[in-house]
Motif scaffolding. Structure first.
Motif, mmCIF file in Angstrom:
data_model
loop_
_atom_site.group_PDB
_atom_site.id
_atom_site.type_symbol
_atom_site.label_atom_id
_atom_site.label_comp_id
_atom_site.label_asym_id
_atom_site.label_seq_id
_atom_site.Cartn_x
_atom_site.Cartn_y
_atom_site.Cartn_z
ATOM 1 N N LEU A 34 1.072 -1.164 -0.018
ATOM 2 C CA LEU A 34 0.164 -0.150 -0.067
ATOM 3 C C LEU A 34 0.849 1.241 -0.041
ATOM 4 O O LEU A 34 1.860 1.363 0.763
ATOM 5 N N VAL A 35 0.721 2.177 -0.997
ATOM 6 C CA VAL A 35 1.510 3.263 -1.220
ATOM 7 C C VAL A 35 0.571 4.551 -0.910
ATOM 8 O O VAL A 35 -0.390 4.615 -1.963
ATOM 9 N N THR A 36 1.053 5.518 -0.275
ATOM 10 C CA THR A 36 0.601 6.604 0.134
ATOM 11 C C THR A 36 1.245 7.922 -0.341
ATOM 12 O O THR A 36 2.559 7.957 -0.216
ATOM 13 N N THR A 37 0.384 8.672 -1.109
ATOM 14 C CA THR A 37 1.417 10.071 -1.621
ATOM 15 C C THR A 37 1.238 10.986 -0.767
ATOM 16 O O THR A 37 0.287 11.052 0.188
ATOM 17 N N LYS A 38 1.972 12.235 -1.028
ATOM 18 C CA LYS A 38 2.011 13.300 -0.124
ATOM 19 C C LYS A 38 0.663 14.082 -0.518
ATOM 20 O O LYS A 38 0.119 14.952 0.510
ATOM 21 N N GLN A 39 0.069 13.701 -1.521
ATOM 22 C CA GLN A 39 -1.247 14.244 -2.007
ATOM 23 C C GLN A 39 -2.442 13.707 -1.230
ATOM 24 O O GLN A 39 -3.836 13.592 -1.095
ATOM 25 N N GLN A 40 -2.044 12.335 -0.300
ATOM 26 C CA GLN A 40 -2.877 11.633 0.596
ATOM 27 C C GLN A 40 -3.990 10.718 -0.301
ATOM 28 O O GLN A 40 -4.999 10.370 -0.180
ATOM 29 N N HIS A 41 -3.333 10.301 -1.520
ATOM 30 C CA HIS A 41 -3.835 9.419 -2.447
ATOM 31 C C HIS A 41 -3.374 8.020 -2.212
ATOM 32 O O HIS A 41 -2.193 8.030 -1.901
ATOM 33 N N LYS A 42 -3.968 6.881 -2.107
ATOM 34 C CA LYS A 42 -3.608 5.514 -1.950
ATOM 35 C C LYS A 42 -3.686 4.761 -2.918
ATOM 36 O O LYS A 42 -4.563 4.650 -3.862
ATOM 37 N N TYR A 43 -2.477 3.995 -3.083
ATOM 38 C CA TYR A 43 -2.446 2.974 -4.313
ATOM 39 C C TYR A 43 -1.971 1.616 -3.919
ATOM 40 O O TYR A 43 -1.185 1.444 -3.002
ATOM 41 N N VAL A 44 -2.226 0.496 -4.662
ATOM 42 C CA VAL A 44 -1.900 -0.777 -4.466
ATOM 43 C C VAL A 44 -0.881 -1.274 -5.370
ATOM 44 O O VAL A 44 -1.055 -1.175 -6.689
ATOM 45 N N PHE A 45 0.336 -1.502 -5.052
ATOM 46 C CA PHE A 45 1.420 -1.735 -5.949
ATOM 47 C C PHE A 45 1.577 -3.264 -5.795
ATOM 48 O O PHE A 45 1.856 -3.810 -4.525
ATOM 49 N N GLN A 46 1.504 -3.930 -6.755
ATOM 50 C CA GLN A 46 1.865 -5.508 -6.816
ATOM 51 C C GLN A 46 2.736 -6.028 -7.954
ATOM 52 O O GLN A 46 2.907 -5.636 -9.116
ATOM 53 N N LYS A 47 3.515 -6.709 -7.298
ATOM 54 C CA LYS A 47 4.725 -7.372 -7.832
ATOM 55 C C LYS A 47 4.224 -8.851 -8.332
ATOM 56 O O LYS A 47 3.947 -9.814 -7.416
ATOM 57 N N ILE A 48 4.162 -9.380 -9.454
ATOM 58 C CA ILE A 48 3.561 -10.543 -9.750
ATOM 59 C C ILE A 48 4.510 -11.647 -9.711
ATOM 60 O O ILE A 48 5.508 -11.412 -10.215
ATOM 61 N N ASN A 49 4.344 -12.884 -9.160
ATOM 62 C CA ASN A 49 5.158 -13.910 -8.902
ATOM 63 C C ASN A 49 5.381 -14.551 -10.456
ATOM 64 O O ASN A 49 4.490 -15.518 -10.699
#
Length: 355
Positions: free
Chosen positions: A34-49
């Motif tokens: 879970l990555v949060t930006t300084k703009q307070q937006h949230k994103y899910v970063f996924q590395k596929i196996n």
């Protein structure tokens, strides 16, 4: 890891500023953050196996194409509403759906769905009902998508002939000790073989249509709002062509077991009929006329078949000296297989009482 995450961030979110990240540990295959930006937006970063999935670009293509299709189908909703109901994939600055890092690993990014929750197990029929509605709606909304355009990300995943071939090979290679300990379950698998091939034969003959299927419909892959209402189908890595019975049966297998999958005390393993009925009600409400009478007729067999396929896979791995599933103690896979065979027995008893 922070360096790699920043690289991924810069490719997908060049207009925002990185603030913080936290690892999400609910998944067992991919690495998710879970990555949060300084703009307070949230994103899910996924590395596929890439060790599990042989065609990662194809896998990501499946997910993105289905998500785009769902966004189109629900275009009557506002953009904000759709981003809560459907996984929304970002594109890189170059217009791609994934980024390949310096290690050759593939990443995709989605918008985080806030004010939501998941359930690892079902303890309330209402959760089963809402889960049924959510996965049923997924089937309904994708019924007009041409499944031949999807990549088969795990070939033969639910092919019962393939699983029996693996089982037969394991019998030839297993030690006498393991064959002895597993004898009653080997006999039971052979006894059920003819019945367990019915759905595969119907699929192969074209009597049951091949369609878009999720293929991992455990309840933890259903996202709920904070009031417990179904919100969004998640973890779409295994989307590929299949039959509706895969999704219905796998959901029932995971929702209706009263015990953990590796519970040693088989007295605790029972089939919960209340959850079955609640899930089925929700599922049929949302699938509507996307389900044929023939498909509906075989829903009970789908539940039994999907329980069986896991019993067989656990048994096969035990006979192969535990080369696929991670184990925590000697005989772990045999315990898992015994658990699933007991669930089949309970299913047969319960269905016998209500038929």
């Amino acid at each position: 890891m922070i360096g790699v995450l920043r690289d991924v961030f810069d490719v997908f979110l060049a207009g925002e500023e990185f603030d913080s990240f936290a690892e999400l540990t609910s998944g067992h295959i991919n690495d998710t953050f879970l990555v949060t930006t300084k703009q307070q937006h949230k994103y899910v970063f996924q590395k596929i196996n890439k060790g599990v999935f042989p065609d990662v670009p194809g896998l990501i293509g499946n997910k993105v194409n289905i998500s785009n299709h769902l966004h189109h189908k629900l275009s009557n909703l506002t953009k904000k509403e759709r981003q809560r109901r459907i996984l929304t994939f970002l594109q890189t600055s170059g217009g791609e759906s994934f980024y390949t890092d310096q290690n050759g690993d593939f990443w995709n990014v989605t918008i985080f769905i806030d004010e939501s929750q998941t359930f690892e197990t079902v303890t309330d029929p209402e959760v089963a009902y809402e889960g049924g509605k959510l996965f049923g709606e997924f089937i309904f909304l994708t019924t007009d998508f041409d499944s031949s355009k999807l990549v088969e990300v795990i070939p033969n995943f639910h092919n019962m002939y393939f699983r029996f071939d693996q089982f037969r090979e394991s019998l030839q290679n297993a030690s006498e000790e393991r064959l002895g300990k597993a004898k009653s379950y080997i006999d039971r698998a052979n006894e059920l073989k003819k019945e367990m091939l019915i759905l595969q034969d119907l699929k192969d003959s074209g009597q049951i249509r091949t369609r878009v299927t999720h293929n991992d419909t455990k309840i933890s892959n259903a996202l709920f709002d904070l009031e417990g209402k179904g919100l969004c189908v998640i973890d779409t890595d295994t989307i590929m062509p299949g039959i509706i019975h895969y999704d219905f049966g796998d959901a029932i297998r995971t929702i209706c077991n009263t015990a953990a999958e590796d519970e040693k005390d088989l007295e605790k393993v029972e089939f919960n009929m209340d959850f079955y009925e609640a899930y089925t009600k929700g599922f049929l409400e949302k699938t509507g006329d996307a389900v044929s009478d023939l498909e509906r007729k075989y829903f009970p067999l789908a539940a039994k078949t999907m329980i069986f396929i896991m019993a067989l896979r656990f048994l096969t791995d035990y006979l192969n000296n535990d080369i696929y599933y991670k184990t925590s103690f000697p005989g772990h896979n045999l315990v898992r297989s015994a658990n699933q065979f007991k669930l089949i027995q309970s299913f047969e008893e319960v269905m016998g009482r209500v038929s």
